[in-house]
Design an enzyme around this catalytic site. Structure first.
Site, PDB file in Angstrom:
ATOM      1  N   ARG A  97       0.836  -1.211   0.000  1.00  0.00           N
ATOM      2  CA  ARG A  97       0.000   0.000   0.000  1.00  0.00           C
ATOM      3  C   ARG A  97       0.865   1.252   0.000  1.00  0.00           C
ATOM      4  NH1 ARG A  97      -4.314  -1.466  -2.060  1.00  0.00           N
ATOM      5  NH2 ARG A  97      -5.298   0.450  -1.317  1.00  0.00           N
ATOM      6  N   ASP A  99       3.304   3.487  -2.757  1.00  0.00           N
ATOM      7  CA  ASP A  99       3.724   3.593  -4.145  1.00  0.00           C
ATOM      8  C   ASP A  99       5.242   3.569  -4.305  1.00  0.00           C
ATOM      9  OD1 ASP A  99       4.005   6.042  -2.918  1.00  0.00           O
ATOM     10  OD2 ASP A  99       2.789   7.163  -4.352  1.00  0.00           O
ATOM     11  N   THR A 123      13.159  10.159   1.768  1.00  0.00           N
ATOM     12  CA  THR A 123      11.739   9.910   1.984  1.00  0.00           C
ATOM     13  C   THR A 123      11.078   9.856   0.622  1.00  0.00           C
ATOM     14  OG1 THR A 123      11.135  12.236   2.018  1.00  0.00           O
ATOM     15  CG2 THR A 123      11.807  11.263   4.108  1.00  0.00           C
ATOM     16  N   HIS A 171     -21.049  47.314 -22.663  1.00  0.00           N
ATOM     17  CA  HIS A 171     -22.317  46.666 -22.294  1.00  0.00           C
ATOM     18  C   HIS A 171     -22.878  45.877 -23.476  1.00  0.00           C
ATOM     19  CE1 HIS A 171     -22.316  49.387 -18.780  1.00  0.00           C
ATOM     20  NE2 HIS A 171     -21.924  50.296 -19.668  1.00  0.00           N
ATOM     21  N   GLN A 253       7.710  18.077   5.390  1.00  0.00           N
ATOM     22  CA  GLN A 253       8.055  16.872   4.642  1.00  0.00           C
ATOM     23  C   GLN A 253       8.043  17.157   3.137  1.00  0.00           C
ATOM     24  OE1 GLN A 253       5.583  12.968   4.267  1.00  0.00           O
ATOM     25  NE2 GLN A 253       7.082  12.632   5.908  1.00  0.00           N
ATOM     26  N   SER A 301     -21.682  22.281 -39.691  1.00  0.00           N
ATOM     27  CA  SER A 301     -22.745  21.665 -38.899  1.00  0.00           C
ATOM     28  C   SER A 301     -23.229  20.433 -39.655  1.00  0.00           C
ATOM     29  CB  SER A 301     -23.900  22.647 -38.691  1.00  0.00           C
ATOM     30  OG  SER A 301     -25.062  21.988 -38.219  1.00  0.00           O
ATOM     31  N   ARG A 315     -13.861  25.420 -28.701  1.00  0.00           N
ATOM     32  CA  ARG A 315     -13.052  24.408 -28.021  1.00  0.00           C
ATOM     33  C   ARG A 315     -12.093  25.066 -27.041  1.00  0.00           C
ATOM     34  NH1 ARG A 315      -8.973  21.625 -31.753  1.00  0.00           N
ATOM     35  NH2 ARG A 315     -10.869  20.956 -32.820  1.00  0.00           N
ATOM     36  N   ARG A 341       2.877  17.851   7.123  1.00  0.00           N
ATOM     37  CA  ARG A 341       2.335  17.328   5.868  1.00  0.00           C
ATOM     38  C   ARG A 341       1.228  16.327   6.157  1.00  0.00           C
ATOM     39  NH1 ARG A 341       3.959  13.026   1.708  1.00  0.00           N
ATOM     40  NH2 ARG A 341       2.430  13.426   0.087  1.00  0.00           N
ATOM     41  N   SER A 346      -1.829  14.222  -2.094  1.00  0.00           N
ATOM     42  CA  SER A 346      -1.189  13.441  -3.151  1.00  0.00           C
ATOM     43  C   SER A 346      -2.109  13.155  -4.336  1.00  0.00           C
ATOM     44  CB  SER A 346      -0.666  12.125  -2.569  1.00  0.00           C
ATOM     45  OG  SER A 346      -0.013  11.376  -3.557  1.00  0.00           O
ATOM     46  N   ARG A 350      -1.910  14.784  -8.231  1.00  0.00           N
ATOM     47  CA  ARG A 350      -1.601  13.943  -9.381  1.00  0.00           C
ATOM     48  C   ARG A 350      -2.520  14.251 -10.548  1.00  0.00           C
ATOM     49  NH1 ARG A 350      -0.389   8.028  -6.574  1.00  0.00           N
ATOM     50  NH2 ARG A 350       1.099   8.822  -5.049  1.00  0.00           N
TER      51      ARG A 350
END
Length: 456
Positions: A97, A99, A123, A171, A253, A301, A315, A341, A346, A350
């Site tokens: 458990r 990573d 660490t 406006h 940390q 379209s 887009r 920390r 985490s 990510r």
């Protein structure tokens, strides 16, 4: 390969697999649309940088400073640095458990001689946070030339149309005239501010360096038998080898999550700029004064092929809107870090940091494409001006009459009769205005209504 195994390889950008270093992501392994056709390949490759090179550099410095690390151990690590068994790491993580330690165990199995020195004094945040900072820096390096590219295209457009009068809008109602080029300068100014902010964010970045579990460097002081000078030398050298001039003097940390706030803030601000630019373009396209590029084979379209929808600007606005919201995540993360920390930063980071850089990249790619091919329709602009100019000209007409000796209050006739766009014809037919009729064409020249816009 299992996607879960990629979740712990490259700092905060864990949603991206290293298998795309040598080939494009396939449809079957897509995690985010930003990896397929939106963000550039260059930005994706930055986000999959391996942190193991940072570890290797640290070990070399350890050796130089007198720790018992053999050349054979370093060579063994070098030969396996990219030989990552992701399935084994995923299986190990299900057990541990954890990573980073999952990868440490798998690497140790590959490098039995070097196993005792892997992760020496470090660490998880020594590996992760330092890598994050390298990627943030390199991510900014990818984005800055693209911001500059958009600025360059818009500057050329602004110069080309600096003297073309157009209706200004306040406006969203017709107001005093400006020029097409001056309006583009409003966009340019915001982009220049974004470029400055991104440069500043990059230049402000420091390395976390070698700080230990809570930032006190206690474990490294123990490794060097209480020799604080060697600890400082280690921190300084590792920082410089990573390409940073300075490291953060104070850490818990982790490096302070305010760094993430500042980094994502400048990108979210860029998103706001791009959204404003493309919103203006969409409004002008509706008025048929301006269009984004439209390919000869492009379909506007599916149901109405005659339409020329501003799809690229739409887009850009869509992705920019997502980018603008992302800054809330690092704000909440920074606010909720307890003491030195907590780990609830985490998973959020990510997603957020990767999405911010990829979104910014996608926005800039599309925005530059739009800016390169903007099409202006001067005759449409001229028609819109002619519809509004009679009302805008009333002040010029009044002032001309005053110069000819008329009472300024008599000019109220102009405004009282200014209900229809035949106002100019009425003026020509009214004897009261006969003193200024020879000047009327000059008074109605749109160029006289734009002030200093061409110079600005």
């Amino acid at each position: 390969m299992e996607w879960t195994s990629f979740a712990y390889e490259t700092g905060p950008f864990h949603s991206i697999s290293v298998n795309i270093c040598n080939k494009e992501p396939s449809a079957s392994c897509q995690i985010t649309p930003l990896l397929r056709g939106m963000a550039s390949r260059e930005s994706v490759l930055v986000l999959v940088r391996s942190c193991k090179l940072t570890v290797r550099r640290g070990l070399l410095v350890f050796q130089e400073l007198g720790l018992d690390i053999s050349p054979e151990q370093i060579i063994e690590l070098e030969s396996s640095v990219f030989n990552v068994d992701f399935k084994a790491a995923a299986a190990e993580e299900r057990l541990t458990r954890h990573d980073v330690m999952a990868h440490v165990h798998v690497l140790a199995a590959l490098c039995p001689r070097a196993a005792p020195i892997i992760h020496l004094g470090a660490t998880s945040c020594y590996v992760g946070d330092n890598t994050d900072l390298i990627i943030l820096r390199d991510g900014f390096d990818v984005l800055l030339p693209k911001v500059a590219g958009c600025i360059d295209r818009l500057a050329k457009f602004a110069d080309q149309y600096k003297s073309l009068p157009t209706l200004g809008f306040t406006h969203l109602q017709p107001a005093q005239l400006t020029t097409v080029g001056k309006r583009a300068c409003l966009w340019l100014q915001d982009l220049l501010m974004d470029e400055r902010a991104i440069k500043r964010a990059k230049e402000d970045l420091r390395f976390r360096g070698v700080k230990g579990t809570t930032g006190s460097q206690a474990s490294f002081l123990q490794l060097f038998n209480g020799d604080g000078e060697k600890v400082r030398a280690l921190d300084k050298t590792v920082t410089e080898m990573a390409g940073f001039a300075r490291s953060y003097t104070v850490c818990g940390q982790t490096y302070t999550r305010k760094v993430d706030v500042e980094s994502v803030s400048v990108l979210s601000s860029l998103g706001a700029t791009a959204h404003k630019i493309c919103s203006d373009i969409r409004l002008l396209a509706n008025m048929k004064e301006l269009e984004e590029p439209f390919e000869s084979t492009q379909i506007g379209s599916s149901a109405m092929p005659y339409k020329r929808n501003p799809m690229r600007s739409e887009r850009t606005c869509a992705i920019a809107r997502h980018l603008m919201t992302l800054v809330n995540n690092p704000l909440h993360t920074a606010a909720t870090q307890w003491m030195e920390r907590t780990l609830d930063d985490s998973a959020n980071r990510r997603i957020t940091l990767a999405e911010a850089f990829l979104s910014a990249d996608a926005v800039l790619l599309t925005l530059q494409n739009v800016c390169e091919g903007l099409v202006v329709y001067p005759k449409v602009i001229e028609r819109h001006i002619s519809q509004e100019l009679p009302f805008m000209s009333t002040e010029n007409v009044i002032m001309a009459m005053v110069k000819e000796g008329a009472d300024r209050q008599a000019g109220a006739r102009v405004k009282q009769e200014g209900l229809d766009n035949d106002l100019i014809e009425r003026i020509k037919r009214t004897s009261y205005f006969s003193p200024i009729l020879p000047q009327l064409d000059d008074l109605l020249d749109p160029a006289t209504f734009v002030g200093r816009a061409p110079e600005q």
